[in-house]
Design a protein around this motif. Sequence first.
Motif, PDB file in Angstrom:
ATOM      1  N   GLU A   1      -1.551   0.126  -9.714  1.00  0.00           N
ATOM      2  CA  GLU A   1      -2.664  -0.829  -9.760  1.00  0.00           C
ATOM      3  C   GLU A   1      -2.267  -2.205 -10.295  1.00  0.00           C
ATOM      4  OE1 GLU A   1      -6.353  -2.758 -10.937  1.00  0.00           O
ATOM      5  OE2 GLU A   1      -4.797  -2.045 -12.310  1.00  0.00           O
TER       6      GLU A   1
ATOM      7  N   SER B   1      -2.216  -0.942  -3.519  1.00  0.00           N
ATOM      8  CA  SER B   1      -3.358  -0.052  -3.316  1.00  0.00           C
ATOM      9  C   SER B   1      -2.841   1.333  -2.935  1.00  0.00           C
ATOM     10  CB  SER B   1      -4.302  -0.602  -2.257  1.00  0.00           C
ATOM     11  OG  SER B   1      -3.663  -0.591  -0.998  1.00  0.00           O
TER      12      SER B   1
ATOM     13  N   ARG C   1       0.849  -1.192   0.000  1.00  0.00           N
ATOM     14  CA  ARG C   1       0.000   0.000   0.000  1.00  0.00           C
ATOM     15  C   ARG C   1       0.886   1.244   0.000  1.00  0.00           C
ATOM     16  NH1 ARG C   1      -5.244   1.357   0.876  1.00  0.00           N
ATOM     17  NH2 ARG C   1      -5.720   3.176   2.175  1.00  0.00           N
TER      18      ARG C   1
END
Length: 368
Positions: free
Chosen positions: A20, A25, A2
């Motif tokens: 992506e 994320s 992330r």
Amino acid sequence: MRLGILGGGQLAWMLAQAAEPLGVSVAVLDPSPDAAAGRIAEHVAAAYDDLAGLDAVSAGADVVTYEFENIPAAAVARLAALGVTVLPLPASLTTTQDRAREKELMRGLGIHVAPYALIDAPADAAAALTQVGAPGILKTRRLGYDGKGQVRVATAADLPAAIRELGGTDLIYEGLVAFTRELSVVVARGTDGSLVAYPPVENEHRDGILSCTVAPAPALPPAQAEAAQAIGFAVAEALGHIGVLCVELFDTPDGIVANEIAPRVHNSGHWSIEGAVTSQFANHVRGVLGLPLGDPSARGVAAMVNIVGTEPELAALLAISGASVHTYGKAPRPGRKLGHVTLVAESSAALAAPLAQARALCAAAWDA
Ligand SMILES: Nc1ncnc2c1ncn2[C@@H]1O[C@H](COP(=O)(O)OP(=O)(O)O)[C@@H](O)[C@H]1O
Ligand SMILES: [Mg+2]
């Protein structure tokens, strides 16, 4: 994995696009309710120094990065207090937030920069003129972009008024570089110190705003291209930079002169989405997450034309051979970057006609 991003504009949007496919994320922090990246990333709508906002954008993030260099020091301090890894490291920010420190760094590395003098009071004008002469450009040391915070100084007599116009203090006065064209170089540096450089590109500006980039820079001798890449590498290493960095350059008959450093993905690297094996956005994501960097080589030749002010008709842009359109979803406003078109072709000859078409459409929209 992330990634948190400070800023949610088009640069963050394209970083999120690159993240992506890697399964990364993304959360962005941006006070604007309609931030471009909010279309595809989690959007924390809060000010950059909002503590709850900083907590939210960094929650669960492996790394927090940024899409602009004017991050408030308070934000960086808060993230540090939370134990969050912010990359690029603070040295990249503190140096590039200040045109004087930036020039000092490059001069110290033996990189040619314009002659300059610092102005902290109106009385500094005389010494600056003795040192630098005229014509020149007076700039604010901080917060300038797209030609804002700058005044051209044609003759020595014009400097005092320019100093007053820009607030009298915290200014840098630069000699005017007689360049034949503007270039830039984008490099990426990984957490292991590995480096890659994109081919240097040629940039054209209009009203202080980038209008067009051609990649690789046409007819740039290999020695000059290597010199430009060496400048990018030297700056990245001196800063201990992690991720992507861009150095804006002037091409002159006496060699390359460096202008300014952006410690982030850069508008002059947008062509790399379609025009390079690995885009600047993918390489920034890889770099800050400690992943191997990708090949920056150009696939053929490419050009990028900015969409500024208003948008040309989409169908007209898409009818151009080899065109890819990126619209940022921003409201039209004079001088505002709303999107860009990238053209790729196998040769410069094949690029010429599509580039001319895209330039004509975008120039008309810019003027509208
Ligand atoms: N010392 C200089 N000599 C000649 N032109 C300059 C000089 N500094 C800036 N310019 C011109 O002004 C433009 C904007 O200046 P720059 O320093 O890049 O500020 P910004 O942060 O607004 O991009 C440059 O792209 C170049 O065209
Ligand atoms: Mg610039």
